[in-house]
Design a protein around this motif. Structure first.
Motif, PDB file in Angstrom:
ATOM      1  N   SER A 128       0.831  -1.214   0.000  1.00  0.00           N
ATOM      2  CA  SER A 128       0.000   0.000   0.000  1.00  0.00           C
ATOM      3  C   SER A 128       0.854   1.249   0.000  1.00  0.00           C
ATOM      4  CB  SER A 128      -0.915   0.018   1.234  1.00  0.00           C
ATOM      5  OG  SER A 128      -1.792  -1.066   1.210  1.00  0.00           O
ATOM      6  N   ILE A 167      -6.674   1.728   5.170  1.00  0.00           N
ATOM      7  CA  ILE A 167      -7.688   1.573   6.212  1.00  0.00           C
ATOM      8  C   ILE A 167      -8.154   0.119   6.340  1.00  0.00           C
ATOM      9  CG2 ILE A 167     -10.017   2.237   6.939  1.00  0.00           C
ATOM     10  CD1 ILE A 167      -9.303   5.082   5.974  1.00  0.00           C
ATOM     11  N   PRO A 168      -8.542  -0.566   5.262  1.00  0.00           N
ATOM     12  CA  PRO A 168      -8.947  -1.977   5.433  1.00  0.00           C
ATOM     13  C   PRO A 168      -7.813  -2.869   5.948  1.00  0.00           C
ATOM     14  CG  PRO A 168      -9.620  -1.166   3.284  1.00  0.00           C
ATOM     15  CD  PRO A 168      -8.752  -0.118   3.891  1.00  0.00           C
ATOM     16  N   ILE A 184      -7.511  -2.386   9.648  1.00  0.00           N
ATOM     17  CA  ILE A 184      -8.593  -3.050  10.386  1.00  0.00           C
ATOM     18  C   ILE A 184      -8.292  -4.537  10.544  1.00  0.00           C
ATOM     19  CG2 ILE A 184     -11.032  -3.731  10.253  1.00  0.00           C
ATOM     20  CD1 ILE A 184     -11.537  -0.919   9.030  1.00  0.00           C
ATOM     21  N   VAL A 185      -7.812  -5.164   9.487  1.00  0.00           N
ATOM     22  CA  VAL A 185      -7.435  -6.583   9.574  1.00  0.00           C
ATOM     23  C   VAL A 185      -6.301  -6.764  10.584  1.00  0.00           C
ATOM     24  CG1 VAL A 185      -6.450  -8.527   8.298  1.00  0.00           C
ATOM     25  CG2 VAL A 185      -8.253  -7.150   7.264  1.00  0.00           C
TER      26      VAL A 185
END
Length: 189
Positions: A41, A68-69, A72-73
């Motif tokens: 990323s 962001i995802p 969260i993971v």
């Protein structure tokens, strides 16, 4: 709530002797794909920024879509590691596992029921890094409690055996256990 000195369901006079989590390297291993995704990323973000330096919107979009995802993971994996706790008290063994918002599990066995303690290193890397499984065989409905991937499993196994011996030398069951046995005998006739 579980901390190094108290947990839900702790009995009067019960003292925590060992408070363990899985080895921190197991967290790093669980986060390996998250780490790779974060590195990827960041590389994509740098490429977007280099191609369109004046387009702050493209940079923010790439940031939101990619980081962001993945974050969260990463937080989810940390929560799974953080809430997997092994506790040994002066009376019993407890294995707490929790998946936030999904389930909580608690396995326990009295120290008086422990029959055998074995240390298992699943592979050569765990031997080198000194973490492995402590398998505790009990004479009860639970059967075997496994403390998985704990640091210094040999010392943990030795401490558990020392506590089992100390419990046996104290005279076996506690007053609470004797009361439970007496009640069961009365009910059974």
């Amino acid at each position: 709530m579980i901390d190094r000195e108290h947990f839900t369901g702790q009995q009067e006079g019960e003292k925590i002797e060992l408070y363990l989590r899985k080895h921190p390297l197991t967290l790093v291993w669980a986060l390996r794909y998250v780490i790779l995704a974060l590195v990827g990323s960041i590389a994509v973000l740098l490429a977007v920024w280099a191609l369109a330096q004046s387009l702050l919107g493209g940079f923010l979009l790439a940031f939101g879509v990619l980081l962001i995802p993945v974050s969260i993971v990463g937080l989810w994996e940390y929560a799974l590691w953080h809430y997997d706790i092994f506790v040994v008290t002066n009376r019993r063994l407890l294995d707490f596992a929790r998946k936030p918002f999904i389930y909580e599990k608690r396995d326990e066995a009295q120290l008086t029921k422990v029959q055998d303690v074995r240390v298992v290193f699943p592979n050569p890397i765990t031997v080198l890094m000194d973490f492995g499984n402590v398998n505790i065989q009990t004479a009860g409905t639970k059967g075997t409690i496994i403390f998985t991937k704990v640091p210094h499993p040999r010392q943990v196994g030795t401490q558990i055996l020392d506590l089992v011996i100390a419990t046996q030398q104290r005279g076996g069951p506690t007053a609470i256990e004797r009361t439970e046995v007496t009640e069961m005998r009365t009910q059974l006739g």
